[in-house]
Motif scaffolding. Structure first.
Motif, PDB file in Angstrom:
ATOM      1  N   ASP D 318       0.788  -1.239   0.000  1.00 36.27           N
ATOM      2  CA  ASP D 318       0.000   0.000   0.000  1.00 36.27           C
ATOM      3  C   ASP D 318       0.816   1.283   0.000  1.00 36.27           C
ATOM      4  OD1 ASP D 318      -2.517  -1.368   0.051  1.00 36.27           O
ATOM      5  OD2 ASP D 318      -2.102  -1.916   2.119  1.00 36.27           O
ATOM      6  N   ARG D 319       2.130   1.201   0.146  1.00 36.57           N
ATOM      7  CA  ARG D 319       2.903   2.427   0.304  1.00 36.57           C
ATOM      8  C   ARG D 319       2.996   3.257  -0.967  1.00 36.57           C
ATOM      9  NH1 ARG D 319       8.098  -1.375   1.389  1.00 36.57           N
ATOM     10  NH2 ARG D 319       8.431  -2.055  -0.738  1.00 36.57           N
ATOM     11  N   ASP D 320       2.790   2.660  -2.117  1.00 35.83           N
ATOM     12  CA  ASP D 320       2.927   3.422  -3.354  1.00 35.83           C
ATOM     13  C   ASP D 320       1.597   3.938  -3.879  1.00 35.83           C
ATOM     14  OD1 ASP D 320       5.668   3.212  -3.409  1.00 35.83           O
ATOM     15  OD2 ASP D 320       5.633   1.306  -4.484  1.00 35.83           O
ATOM     16  N   PHE D 321       0.516   3.631  -3.195  1.00 35.08           N
ATOM     17  CA  PHE D 321      -0.797   4.117  -3.624  1.00 35.08           C
ATOM     18  C   PHE D 321      -0.800   5.643  -3.573  1.00 35.08           C
ATOM     19  CE2 PHE D 321      -5.331   4.999  -2.403  1.00 35.08           C
ATOM     20  CZ  PHE D 321      -5.877   4.682  -3.634  1.00 35.08           C
ATOM     21  N   GLN D 322      -1.270   6.281  -4.616  1.00 34.36           N
ATOM     22  CA  GLN D 322      -1.259   7.746  -4.724  1.00 34.36           C
ATOM     23  C   GLN D 322       0.149   8.306  -4.526  1.00 34.36           C
ATOM     24  OE1 GLN D 322      -5.435   9.329  -3.264  1.00 34.36           O
ATOM     25  NE2 GLN D 322      -4.369   8.412  -1.556  1.00 34.36           N
ATOM     26  N   GLN D 323       1.135   7.623  -5.024  1.00 33.12           N
ATOM     27  CA  GLN D 323       2.541   8.039  -4.865  1.00 33.12           C
ATOM     28  C   GLN D 323       2.903   8.266  -3.392  1.00 33.12           C
ATOM     29  OE1 GLN D 323       0.719   9.669  -7.638  1.00 33.12           O
ATOM     30  NE2 GLN D 323       1.490   7.771  -8.541  1.00 33.12           N
ATOM     31  N   GLY D 324       2.216   7.557  -2.537  1.00 32.80           N
ATOM     32  CA  GLY D 324       2.539   7.672  -1.123  1.00 32.80           C
ATOM     33  C   GLY D 324       2.115   8.981  -0.485  1.00 32.80           C
ATOM     34  N   ALA D 325       1.226   9.702  -1.129  1.00 34.92           N
ATOM     35  CA  ALA D 325       0.869  11.030  -0.611  1.00 34.92           C
ATOM     36  C   ALA D 325      -0.275  11.014   0.403  1.00 34.92           C
ATOM     37  CB  ALA D 325       0.519  11.970  -1.762  1.00 34.92           C
ATOM     38  N   GLY D 326      -1.019   9.920   0.460  1.00 36.51           N
ATOM     39  CA  GLY D 326      -2.075   9.814   1.468  1.00 36.51           C
ATOM     40  C   GLY D 326      -1.681   8.789   2.521  1.00 36.51           C
ATOM     41  N   VAL D 327      -2.625   8.416   3.364  1.00 35.55           N
ATOM     42  CA  VAL D 327      -2.365   7.333   4.315  1.00 35.55           C
ATOM     43  C   VAL D 327      -3.428   6.256   4.140  1.00 35.55           C
ATOM     44  CG1 VAL D 327      -1.334   8.949   5.975  1.00 35.55           C
ATOM     45  CG2 VAL D 327      -3.733   8.257   6.243  1.00 35.55           C
ATOM     46  N   SER D 328      -3.082   5.047   4.576  1.00 33.09           N
ATOM     47  CA  SER D 328      -4.004   3.922   4.493  1.00 33.09           C
ATOM     48  C   SER D 328      -4.390   3.485   5.892  1.00 33.09           C
ATOM     49  CB  SER D 328      -3.343   2.744   3.777  1.00 33.09           C
ATOM     50  OG  SER D 328      -3.118   3.026   2.427  1.00 33.09           O
TER      51      SER D 328
END
Lengths: 372, 372, 372, 372
Positions: D318-328
């Motif tokens: 999940d760390r690369d989702f949205q280039q890492g700009a949000g949180v999961s």
């Protein structure tokens, strides 16, 4: 973008769509310029379900939106009759029967499974190396009972073979035949699929054995790098590099890497004196695949990227270069036993698997073997 | 327990006592049957402190109670004058000067540092292989200015060299000289000391390069497996295996393993036909070191343990066998390029480092080179 | 060695002997001062084979010589009739029926399985904490149909529960009841058995979920730390800490560690003001188990070892201390939300599993519940 | 793309350009719609060299072509006078003096360093949470000697703080103030920079301690989630959440993960009864940042992505989702001690570091605080 495709979309199917290789096919095809996913095949357990429900998705990228709700079919040819190309990510225990049935149903099958790699009429193609072997397809079709018009099977190579034959092909093109080649692999866990390797086996460990892997490298390399012989009666056969016998010896190991097979390679050339390390570097860097030259959109610009830094390639840093479609080479230097040694790293789940099948299919499109 | 030592305790010192190798020396010596830790040397920063305060202890076993409160000295010979043996775990940047000074002060130095390995009068000894090279010590002493009576330096080999020369020595003893040897290593991070390799470099990765390592394997192997030549005027020299030239080629890699170097090895014998894999297995298993035969207490019973399982040795499972004092071999099979290939695994921090120095010293005791 | 056992050997059996927990039982029992392995039980697939052939041995230590050629039996009571104690490392899907049958056959079963942990008549015992719960055995026997004389079942706790209840018990003994406890675990992959966790799931990753694990910690802690209530008619029951309600909240995670569960713990005491960090440290360090006091040979001298270094305990460095039979605590400090927080690390395959069962059996011997 | 920027390019500089954070700044800025890298600052050792020569590049993506040959300057304001924005990835030991000098030279500094985070006039901004704190800048400028017109410093938070304050802010916005919060982190090695954590410390291990980290989380959370109070004489101050005291307790751990901090979080709300898990899930998913609403191009569409699968988020997936700009966030459920617990995962090198600085600068552009 270069390329000669006329822009028409081509419907494709994926067999084994819920598995590890199938998921890779789907990710690549979802962004493909002309292949369009039309059908998904999996086991009867998954059939009838929406893809997102049927697959245990284990990829870093999310499930492409266009397949999330697509209904999974059983792997029967009738569900794929509208597909011009079928990609197979099936496991070896079922791939033989299913791919046979699909070919018999006049479907063009591009398979990542090992079942037909040793078939004397099935091309074993690493698309950056020996697309010329597609010329075996007419014979494969004509020897089929009944003879086929459109159906055929093309396989790609084992992931660890793919990594090494690409630079070897570059060397043979530049310097003539090789005489011997020693390979030690350090292979990523993703090569074993999912669930694949238990974590207890590989954390803080090396496993110096992968069942059947050394035999694959030693045999497949000969088929891929060899030519096609035509006998008197016109029958073609893969010559297994027999005009210049090539001895290949492989030692295969599993290491704690997620993606990217790293391999140390030493070669001896037939030609004396052998080329220098600098000549080898230049030849590797200059090597261009026919797939790229003829415009296959998934073929990488750099077939072999040659690193100058002393400590490269490294799987974690280099496996995503060019979406993993090329290979990385480094540390080209003299070998005290053979002639030249180097390190090669290839992304086993990209050029080592699904990407190869897709470029093979792109090349077949270019060659007019696929009717959209 | 077998052994010929008379039971008297022998005082020993450890140089570089606070470092990674020094900590290993201390753990082993704390349980030694006759060596007794008498002095600890480290940098001036540590000198004057209690050992437990001076060292950043990074071992799984706790600090031995007998050294916890021992005061650390600077690495000057006067602090070690009561020691019959000095073990050096010094870093290469200081080992040269310090070991030179200790030898000049008539101390017997057993060093794990690389500085004197290429010295023509210093034996480079893997204790399960070439303890016979201790015969160079009289010449080392007599050529010293002024000549020495008790002082000398003995080095042990680089960890990755040690792993491979042990089975190679067994093969040469059984089947005569080797002609060539290809090695690919997969080396543990502990080989780089502490802090050593940054975690960002090795997690999910392979680093296909270790500075200077390949040269060490290719050179040290020849000195260790070679004999000692005597020239007309009586001068002795290491012959670097020159009577039967041996070509060694190494490719060194770092992998995410804590302890235990795994190496794939292929060899070609001078003798034709070469021995079969089964003959090789038997010769490896039967190989016994002089160190063990003559009763060195740290020498392992099985110099080479040969595994029958197809997937062994593995560093995590096999590195602690015999306290890491022997090596493990597996997968002995034919090589299509050379003759025979196999996998060897050795504990780089045991037989690959401190354990070797200690067995070397034990052997020197047996041979009367140490005066307690 | 302290201890009150009279020295007579006691024959024991191991159920699930070929599995991960079974292998641990065998390693521990092979070196036990009075338990002697007499029978090994496994599935019908393994029955009739020599143990070394039946088991896929995955331990760092070799198979003990005394069991290598022992023939494996099916898990039927008649094969274990000469055993005074039976240890069960069975999987939960079969443990219920088999352990029931063994108890009915008058065998004393010490189980690592979860099946009977919530049984109102079966003690759930962490041997460094609540051996007093063995007092439930007479009731368990008398309520059985037909009543039993020798047969009973004792379970030990889940590995992640074990780690935390030991320091919690020490705190309650010193400072009275706790009111609430928050726990976050970082659990080793060996807790999932073999093959267990796929390597692709855990390399370079954290999995913030372990099925059923949080519920086990939250429930088992209450049973273990609670007392035994006696109702008017003399019936005993586990009181689930109900005299002083204790709220436990756990968050469980899997990390890339082979052995050793690390857990962050915060607690709130009923007593105001709460003890200081220093008082807590002293109480933890001083805590001694009845099992140790009464001479159980596998009980550790330090039930809780308290580290002073700021960065300890660490699983790799501390899990083998005392053969993993105690727990390590560090970083005892104030918590801004509850009262005190600390880190605890326990070896999940030692005190977290087989070691607990064995100490439980040793304690039962001491208490005269086992007839040799 | 939404956004209100007028399309003009804005020249920016990067301080500490050769370091780990600097490399991240460069990768992000190289693809930025309007920030253009104009100057690179590093130590005097690197100054004068081409960037590709000066930096030890350790990123998966190659060095952007536009900076490869850019000459590195020393970190002196005169070299950055044409930059409208300066991003600082400096180490704490030099950041204080350099950033002070840059601010005094009327440069707008967006810093990832910790030095000014506790300054009473410097906003500590997590851009998805408290961009409103930019309102402190006029006071920062006016209190400077001499008063500033354009120069100011804005800092972003520590990476582990950033991960948790984003969901906490969402909860406070939806349900009112929190009363207490317990956090346990499992932090990636990249958070320690390069070379950072020695591999021997983290492979097969957890380190339950990160120096100063718990204090940062406990303190920074209050500054970020708190408001700005205005005293009688008009002076503004950060209120540290004092209107509703919030107790935060953190336990910080390092795990063998390359990127992505995973944190378990439990919270207690002031409001009784507290919201249900389902209400919390909905509030988190609905939370939108002002940065996104106002068109900051690097702000993610999903500030908090809420997973429904029981075993997510996971850093590797999940760390690369949205280039890492949000949180999961995942596993939202009731807590038996506080009210609600969940897991949050944030990319420590993206939103946890360089991405935050860049969005902060984008927001300052939107607010007219930057003159291009």
């Amino acid at each position: 973008m270069h390329g000669v495709h006329d822009g028409k979309q081509i419907k494709v199917g994926v067999l084994g769509a819920t598995g590890t290789v199938g998921q890779r096919f789907i990710l690549l095809l979802a962004e493909h310029p002309y292949f369009v996913i039309h059908a998904l095949g999996a086991s009867s357990r998954s059939a009838g379900k929406q893809y997102a429900k049927a697959a245990t998705w284990k990829q870093v990228k999310p499930i492409p939106s266009q397949v999330r709700e697509m209904i999974v079919d059983e792997c029967k040819p009738e569900h794929f009759s509208e597909c011009a190309v079928v990609f197979s990510g099936l496991d070896a225990d079922v791939a033989g029967d299913i791919e046979t049935a699909f070919r018999a149903a006049e479907l063009a099958v591009f398979s990542n499974a090992k079942n037909f790699r040793r078939d004397p009429n099935v091309p074993l193609i690493v698309p950056l190396v020996n697309t010329a072997h597609l010329s075996m397809i007419p014979q494969q079709q004509s020897l089929h009972e009944p003879p086929l018009k459109k159906g055929f099977i093309v396989t790609n190579a084992n992931c660890s073979t793919t990594a090494v034959v690409i630079p070897l092909a570059a060397l043979e093109r530049a310097f003539g035949p090789l005489e011997s080649c020693m390979i030690t692999t350090m292979q990523a866990i993703s090569g074993a699929g999912y669930p694949g390797l238990p974590s207890l086996d590989i954390l803080d460990n090396v496993v110096p054995y992968i069942s059947g892997e050394e035999e694959k490298i030693e045999w497949e390399t000969l088929k891929i790098l060899g030519g096609i012989a035509t006998e008197d009666e016109g029958t073609k056969s893969f010559d297994m590099h027999s005009r210049h016998p090539l001895r290949v010896s492989a030692s295969c190991n599993r290491v704690a890497v997620i993606e990217g097979h790293t391999e140390t390679v030493s070669v001896r050339f037939a030609r004396r004196p052998p080329p220098s390390p600098q000549q080898v570097r230049e030849a590797l860097q200059a090597f261009t695949s026919d797939a790229y030259s003829l415009g296959c959109p998934s073929a990488p610009r750099h077939t072999v990227f040659v690193h100058e830094e002393p400590d490269r390639p490294q799987p974690r840093l280099d496996r995503d270069f060019q979406q993993g479609a090329g290979v990385s080479v480094g540390r080209v230097r003299q070998c005290r036993v053979l002639d030249i040694k180097f390190v090669v790293m290839a992304n086993n789940v990209a050029i080592g698997a699904a990407t190869s099948s897709i470029i093979n299919a792109e090349f077949a499109v270019v060659k007019g073997l696929i009717q959209a």
